[in-house]
Design an enzyme around this catalytic site. Sequence first.
Site, PDB file in Angstrom:
ATOM      1  N   HIS A   1      22.157  -2.268  44.191  1.00  0.00           N
ATOM      2  CA  HIS A   1      21.952  -2.715  45.253  1.00  0.00           C
ATOM      3  C   HIS A   1      23.321  -2.404  46.160  1.00  0.00           C
ATOM      4  CE1 HIS A   1      19.099  -5.944  43.683  1.00  0.00           C
ATOM      5  NE2 HIS A   1      19.755  -5.607  42.674  1.00  0.00           N
TER       6      HIS A   1
ATOM      7  N   HIS B   1      18.769   1.405  39.884  1.00  0.00           N
ATOM      8  CA  HIS B   1      19.108   0.047  40.236  1.00  0.00           C
ATOM      9  C   HIS B   1      20.433  -0.095  40.648  1.00  0.00           C
ATOM     10  CE1 HIS B   1      18.151  -4.231  38.533  1.00  0.00           C
ATOM     11  NE2 HIS B   1      19.279  -4.145  39.275  1.00  0.00           N
TER      12      HIS B   1
ATOM     13  N   ASP C   1      23.534  -1.953  38.897  1.00  0.00           N
ATOM     14  CA  ASP C   1      23.171  -3.035  39.859  1.00  0.00           C
ATOM     15  C   ASP C   1      24.366  -3.436  40.932  1.00  0.00           C
ATOM     16  OD1 ASP C   1      21.577  -5.341  39.980  1.00  0.00           O
ATOM     17  OD2 ASP C   1      22.453  -6.523  38.256  1.00  0.00           O
ATOM     18  N   ASP C   2      25.385  -4.013  40.658  1.00  0.00           N
ATOM     19  CA  ASP C   2      26.363  -4.266  41.795  1.00  0.00           C
ATOM     20  C   ASP C   2      27.595  -3.914  41.198  1.00  0.00           C
ATOM     21  OD1 ASP C   2      24.370  -6.081  43.459  1.00  0.00           O
ATOM     22  OD2 ASP C   2      23.783  -6.823  41.322  1.00  0.00           O
TER      23      ASP C   2
ATOM     24  N   GLU D   1      15.219 -10.635  33.839  1.00  0.00           N
ATOM     25  CA  GLU D   1      16.714 -10.657  33.825  1.00  0.00           C
ATOM     26  C   GLU D   1      17.165 -12.142  33.257  1.00  0.00           C
ATOM     27  OE1 GLU D   1      18.738 -10.768  37.829  1.00  0.00           O
ATOM     28  OE2 GLU D   1      20.602  -9.736  36.678  1.00  0.00           O
TER      29      GLU D   1
ATOM     30  N   HIS E   1      12.452  -7.112  40.138  1.00  0.00           N
ATOM     31  CA  HIS E   1      13.389  -7.739  39.019  1.00  0.00           C
ATOM     32  C   HIS E   1      12.557  -8.714  38.278  1.00  0.00           C
ATOM     33  CE1 HIS E   1      16.695  -6.024  41.409  1.00  0.00           C
ATOM     34  NE2 HIS E   1      17.459  -6.581  40.773  1.00  0.00           N
TER      35      HIS E   1
HETATM   36  N1  ADE Z   1      20.746  -9.127  43.816  1.00  0.00           N
HETATM   37  C1  ADE Z   1      21.693  -8.326  43.721  1.00  0.00           C
HETATM   38  N2  ADE Z   1      21.894  -8.020  42.506  1.00  0.00           N
HETATM   39  C2  ADE Z   1      20.859  -8.802  41.687  1.00  0.00           C
HETATM   40  C3  ADE Z   1      20.574  -9.004  40.178  1.00  0.00           C
HETATM   41  N3  ADE Z   1      21.249  -8.493  39.270  1.00  0.00           N
HETATM   42  N4  ADE Z   1      19.527  -9.937  40.123  1.00  0.00           N
HETATM   43  C4  ADE Z   1      18.732 -10.294  41.136  1.00  0.00           C
HETATM   44  N5  ADE Z   1      19.006 -10.290  42.651  1.00  0.00           N
HETATM   45  C5  ADE Z   1      20.120  -9.480  42.825  1.00  0.00           C
HETATM   46 ZN    ZN Z   2      19.300  -5.783  40.580  1.00  0.00          ZN
END
Ligand code: ADE
Ligand code: ZN
Length: 338
Positions: free
Chosen positions: A21, A19, A280-281, A202, A199
Amino acid sequence: MPNPRRDALIARLPKAELHLHIEGSLEPEMLFALAARNGVAIPFGSAEEVRAAYDFSNLQDFLDIYYQGMGVLLHEQDFFDLTWAYLRRAAADNVRHVEIFFDPQGHTERGIAFETVLDGIERALKQGEVELGISYRLIMCFLRHLSEEDAGMTLDQAVPHLGRIHGVGLDSSEVGHPPARFERVFARARSLGLHVTAHAGEEGPPAYVREALDLLKVERIDHGNRALEDPALVERLVSEGMTLTVCPLSNLRLCVIGDMADSPVRRMLDLGLKATVNSDDPAYFGGYIGDNFRAVAEALDLTAAEIVTLAENSFTGSFMPMADQIAYLAEIAEVARD
Ligand code: ADE
Ligand code: ZN
């Protein structure tokens, strides 16, 4: 408390990241460098100023900045540089396999060709396979705040490149954009032989996780935190062996949890859910996969056996061939024995 032995185990275990991005790995320094290289104006004076702006109250706060940040990515080389920088960080954390998301609509809506994005990301992934020994799958996400029709047009753009894209996902603003809206485009993606993930849970309710399973027929749930509110859903996820791609630092920075000690990872493992740890990011949330493992292991005082399980789950929850998964499980067992 920090625990050097535990951190050494985390470092030595081979891991897969499921996971991530790729646009969320755009570090402030690269944001600055690309803005200058491409003549794109950004409303910040320094990388430190950018970091100071990364103070989010919820998912939408983050997404607003994330989509703005993408604006510096224009050329194939930019997407290559972005992906290559991520892969080098992943390699340093002993990541052996990545299944990365990209958001084509975040680029095509700015006039960037789908192929420019795909070519740059894929070139880095191929180089990573050769030079860093990291295998990969590439997952194209649909932005759920846009229409299903728009997602369908994005899938159309992917069709000439089907051998190069391995799956579809669903991301962006969750609440108010339920999986049900994307049932038809996901059915078409599946009929094209693509893997499917989404997703869910969350910020959205357990019902969104159910929709992802029942209507999108996903093979993984990305995040899945709020599934824990619904015992029958938990039972189903356990019995189906569904992988959940949890992102501890993301949860903390997006206020999905108030404290790392509230991370759902321990509860998920205790319930028999197949949890994994992911970043994630990472450029926005303060850490890559190793940082995520260390943070959650420290806050929850995870045992060596639990950390090993998380590493195992990352491979068995991946889209890599079974024989490769088994080879990694053997390597993990060897590391765990030492
Ligand atoms: N796009 C990038 N990160 C995300 C996340 N955690 N949840 C939803 N969309 C995303
Ligand atoms: Zn994500």
